[in-house]
Each structure stands twice: as structure tokens, then as C-alpha cells.
Design a protein around this motif. Structure first.
Motif, mmCIF file in Angstrom:
data_model
loop_
_atom_site.group_PDB
_atom_site.id
_atom_site.type_symbol
_atom_site.label_atom_id
_atom_site.label_comp_id
_atom_site.label_asym_id
_atom_site.label_seq_id
_atom_site.Cartn_x
_atom_site.Cartn_y
_atom_site.Cartn_z
ATOM 1 N N GLU B 210 0.865 -1.193 0.000
ATOM 2 C CA GLU B 210 0.000 0.000 0.000
ATOM 3 C C GLU B 210 0.891 1.228 0.000
ATOM 4 O O GLU B 210 1.810 1.337 0.823
ATOM 5 N N ILE B 211 0.621 2.128 -0.928
ATOM 6 C CA ILE B 211 1.472 3.316 -1.052
ATOM 7 C C ILE B 211 0.583 4.551 -1.180
ATOM 8 O O ILE B 211 -0.358 4.560 -1.979
ATOM 9 N N THR B 212 0.862 5.542 -0.372
ATOM 10 C CA THR B 212 0.139 6.815 -0.527
ATOM 11 C C THR B 212 1.152 7.902 -0.869
ATOM 12 O O THR B 212 2.235 7.951 -0.306
ATOM 13 N N ASP B 213 0.792 8.717 -1.806
ATOM 14 C CA ASP B 213 1.697 9.758 -2.311
ATOM 15 C C ASP B 213 0.913 11.075 -2.302
ATOM 16 O O ASP B 213 -0.054 11.234 -3.053
ATOM 17 N N VAL B 214 1.281 11.962 -1.430
ATOM 18 C CA VAL B 214 0.526 13.219 -1.285
ATOM 19 C C VAL B 214 1.415 14.404 -1.632
ATOM 20 O O VAL B 214 2.501 14.569 -1.073
ATOM 21 N N LEU B 215 0.940 15.189 -2.580
ATOM 22 C CA LEU B 215 1.665 16.384 -3.002
ATOM 23 C C LEU B 215 0.883 17.593 -2.496
ATOM 24 O O LEU B 215 -0.320 17.694 -2.731
ATOM 25 N N ASN B 216 1.542 18.456 -1.785
ATOM 26 C CA ASN B 216 0.867 19.613 -1.207
ATOM 27 C C ASN B 216 1.704 20.858 -1.485
ATOM 28 O O ASN B 216 2.338 21.410 -0.596
#
Lengths: 145, 316
Positions: B210-216
Motif C-alpha cells: 500500500e502506497i500513498t503519495d501526497v503532493l501539497n
């Protein structure tokens, strides 16, 4: 001219019959790997079965005499096919698996093939169409020859 | 005894000095296998001024220490998947094929960054490459304070995954747990990738599922959030797959390494891309079968209209 148009419509109906039966037979007997890798078979099998069935019914309808309506229905099917092809393009190097693959037209763009076939449908429909004056024949349909 | 103390002191001094120069990593420091393939269901949520768009993808990836192959398809629920991009990259060259625009891009992106665009969203392999090749990339790596759960923290500065940033890599044993990036001189996290649910692979190695990639980037909330769930993952041992990826005939190719642009032909006789089309190309295209068919179709529809109009007139 009318005889030519009628022959043309039967020719077109034959193409639909061929396209429909090959799809139905292909799905029922199991699609071989080469065909399965084509763009058409990226769609679910139930959709291809429905399409094959619709194509066969269209061919029967034209042979049964509904030529003008059949031609217009065929054009609509081709237009929706063209839209699907443009909105949902095949992968690189993936053959279409659609109209023309049996006619050595593999290098011809699918858009070109579909447009000329749509044109043929509409042209045939126009040749077969019998106009009527609404004053003289208010209840008569125009589609069936 | 005195000699022993001097030796021990020297060892400590050397160890401290090397630590000061930065941490160095070898491939054995990571639990990822040298190569594995994966199929992931992923979705990107792009937020823009309160509105958000979710696009589901399916990704087939083969990742190796020295190359990567990514086939990304959009998923139309109930219909199927359509390929939107193919990436096949190694230290020799990076190839991106975009079927929707009938174009391809050849670059040296992988050689420059030791990773491919979007790769870190489905595998921590580019993070491993970056740590192993930190010196080549001009990235300095220093060990930070350990987290309460015992996870190791490494602080990176330099061009991290193509962005000039200060980054933090957290490792639990040999598993990479997360990568966070902040602009230099600013503690605000602009990019965070979490690698979760690590599992053992049959044949050796471990992979996150499981991979989460958040760009902010705006600082007001996630602008792009991508989640990937690995449906299949197997250890593999394939030769480089780039040769299996060929550019389709007629695709417009931009080669940023050679500085050329052309229309691809599998025969090797690539034609020149000219904007607008040169007169000679217009001449050959003018009589091409495709153009004849398209215009033939349009002409037939036009003639049909005339036929219908004439028939109506005759009846009237």
C-alpha cells in the motif's frame, strides 16, 4: 440506380452479417490469443457478444427489407464505434481487430475505414429513400422499401 | 593497553569522520528484491480550489535496480482499461510513449535522476537508487534522531527525485517507510510518500503493498493525492524489457538527447516533423489512402444530401 442501391445495401448487410457472426462464433468457441490482443477485445466479452448480436440483427433487418432504416442504424453504430475508438484509443502496436482487418487494410487508418463505410451507408440510404409528399401520403412511412 | 586505547580512539575517530561525511548505502541495506513485477490499482485525486477529480488507474510495472517498465492505463468502470502511457527506462535512455497523443519522448531522465516519473508512487526502488547513488547525485545523507518506535531517520539535501529539496527518509529495519520532501529552508512538507503493509515475497525480499503519495505544493491541503494498492507482486528475473517496447509507426518522436524530432517509421526511414507540413509532405499526404478514404466518406455524405434534396424537389 435503384437496383444498384439495393445490391449495395445487400453487400453492406453481408459485411454486417460477417462481422456479427465472426464475433459471436469467436466468443462462443473461444477467442484465440492473436484476436484477444486486439483493441476490440479490451472490452468485456458481454459487450462484444451484444455487439455481435446487434450486427447480426442489423444484417437480418436489411435483408428483410428495412434497407433505409438499416443503413441509418448501421451509420449510428459505426459513429458510436468511431467515438469509442477516438475516446478510448488502442495501445501502441495494438491492432484494431475491427473493420478492414480481413481486407488487407491493416495499414489504413481506422478512422478512414469507418468514415468511408459511414458514407456508403448514408449514400445507399439516400439512393433507396423514396420521398413522399405529406399532402398526398400523410400516413405512409418512409423508411421501409 | 595504551596501544589498545590509541587504536580504539583511532577507530572511533575514523567512524565519526565517515559519519560526518555522510551515510553510505549499499543494496544489501534494503529489503527490496533486485527485481520484481507488480500490478497495482491506483487512483489519483487532483484537488483544485475545492473541487476534486478522481481518476482510477491500473499499472503494470516491472522494476529493477537498473531499469523500470511502467504501463499505465486509465480504468473506465464496467468497460475496461485503456493505456495512457508506457515508460521503459534504463541508464541508457528513457522512453515515454503516449498513445493518446500519438507521441513518444526519448530522454536521459532515468540516468539523471536514477528513477522515472511516477515510479516512486508504486515502488520505493527510486528511493533506494537515490540512497545508493547519493554521491553521484550530489545528495548528502546524514543520520537523524531515531524515532520513538526505533525507526531510523536519514536527512537528505540536494536534488531529491528531481526536486531541489530537504528530504527525510524513514526506515524500519531494511524497509523504507516514508519519504518526505520540504523546500530548502522551510519545514513545510510539500511531498510525502508512505510505503505501508510490507510483505515477504516468495523467493526473497520484501515489498510494500500500500502506497500513498501526497503532493501539497500550495500549503493549503493536498493538491494531488495518489494511492496505490498492489494486487499482484512477484519476484522476477527478466532481461531488460525496453527492446520489447517499440514506438508505433507514425508517432511523433521528440529525442531530447539527440535534439531531434521526427515521425517514426519501423523501416528506419523516419520522416521529418515539420510545422506546418512541408509542401512535399503535403503532396504525398494529399494522395494517401487514408486521406482519400476520409474525404471519400465526407464526399459520399455530401452527395447523399444532394440526392435527398433532388428527390424532395422532384416530389414537390
Amino acid at each position: 440506380m435503384m437496383m444498384f442501391a439495393r445490391l449495395l445495401s445487400y453487400g453492406i448487410a453481408f459485411v454486417w452479417a460477417y462481422a456479427g457472426t465472426t464475433k459471436l462464433v469467436g466468443v462462443i468457441l473461444g477467442v484465440d490469443n492473436d484476436v484477444a490482443s486486439t483493441w476490440l477485445y479490451t472490452f468485456p466479452i458481454w459487450l462484444i457478444l451484444m455487439l455481435g448480436l446487434a450486427e447480426c440483427l442489423l444484417a437480418i433487418f436489411i435483408f428483410a427489407g428495412g434497407q433505409v432504416t438499416g443503413m441509418l442504424g448501421g451509420s449510428l453504430m459505426l459513429l458510436s464505434f468511431l467515438a469509442a475508438y477516438l475516446l478510448y484509443p488502442p495501445a501502441p502496436d495494438q491492432s484494431c481487430g475491427c473493420l478492414g482487418s480481413q481486407l488487407q487494410l491493416a495499414n489504413v487508418s481506422v478512422v478512414g475505414r469507418l468514415l468511408i463505410f459511414i458514407g456508403l451507408h448514408i449514400f445507399t440510404a439516400a439512393l433507396l429513400w423514396k420521398p413522399h409528399s405529406s399532402d398526398r401520403h400523410p400516413q405512409q412511412g418512409t423508411a421501409v422499401v | 593497553m595504551i596501544l589498545q586505547r590509541i587504536c580504539a580512539g583511532l577507530v572511533t575517530l575514523v567512524a565519526t569522520s565517515s559519519h560526518g561525511l555522510g551515510e553510505e548505502f549499499a543494496w544489501d541495506d534494503f529489503s527490496l528484491p533486485p527485481q520484481y513485477s507488480l500490478a497495482a490499482s491506483s487512483s489519483s485525486v487532483i484537488s483544485d480550489q475545492g473541487a476534486s477529480t478522481t481518476t482510477p488507474f491500473h499499472e503494470d510495472v516491472v522494476v529493477d535496480r537498473d531499469w523500470v517498465y511502467i504501463k499505465k492505463s486509465t480504468v473506465i468502470p464496467g468497460i475496461g482499461a485503456s493505456v495512457v502511457e508506457l515508460r521503459s527506462s534504463s541508464y541508457d535512455s528513457s522512453l515515454l510513449i503516449t498513445p493518446t497523443s500519438s507521441s513518444a519522448l526519448i530522454s536521459d531522465r532515468f540516468a539523471q535522476l536514477h528513477g522515472e516519473s511516477g515510479e516512486a508512487s508504486v515502488t520505493p526502488m527510486p528511493v533506494c537508487r537515490m540512497l545508493v547513488h547519493a554521491k553521484d547525485l550530489g545528495i548528502t545523507v546524514e543520520r537523524g534522531d531515531e524515532l520513538p518506535d526505533g525507526s531510523a531517520v536519514y536527512l537528505l539535501s540536494g536534488e531529491v527525485l528531481g526536486q531541489d529539496a530537504v528530504a527525510k527518509v524513514v526506515m524500519d529495519g531494511k524497509d523504507i517507510v516514508s519519504l518526505t520532501q520540504s523546500p530548502p529552508g522551510n519545514n513545510r512538507v510539500v511531498h510525502e510518500i508512505k510505503y505501508l503493509a510490507w510483505v515477504d515475497l516468495p523467493g526473497g525480499g520484501r515489498v510494500p503493498t500500500e502506497i500513498t503519495d501526497v503532493l501539497n505544493t500550495s500549503g493549503t491541503g493536498p493538491s494531488i493525492q495518489k494511492t496505490a494498492r498492489l494486487d499482484q507482486y512477484t519476484k522476477s528475473d527478466l532481461a531488460f524489457t525496453q527492446s520489447q517496447v517499440s514506438i508505433p509507426d507514425g508517432f511523433a518522436v521528440r529525442d531530447t538527447v539527440a535534439g531531434t524530432e521526427y515521425r517514426f517509421s519501423s523501416s528506419g526511414n523516419h520522416s521529418e516533423l515539420v510545422y506546418p507540413a512541408a509542401a512535399s509532405q503535403q503532396h504525398t499526404e494529399k494522395w494517401g489512402i487514408n486521406r482519400i478514404l476520409v474525404w471519400g466518406g465526407v464526399l459520399l455524405i455530401g452527395v447523399s444530401g444532394i440526392v435527398v434534396a433532388l428527390k424532395r424537389k422532384a416530389v414537390a
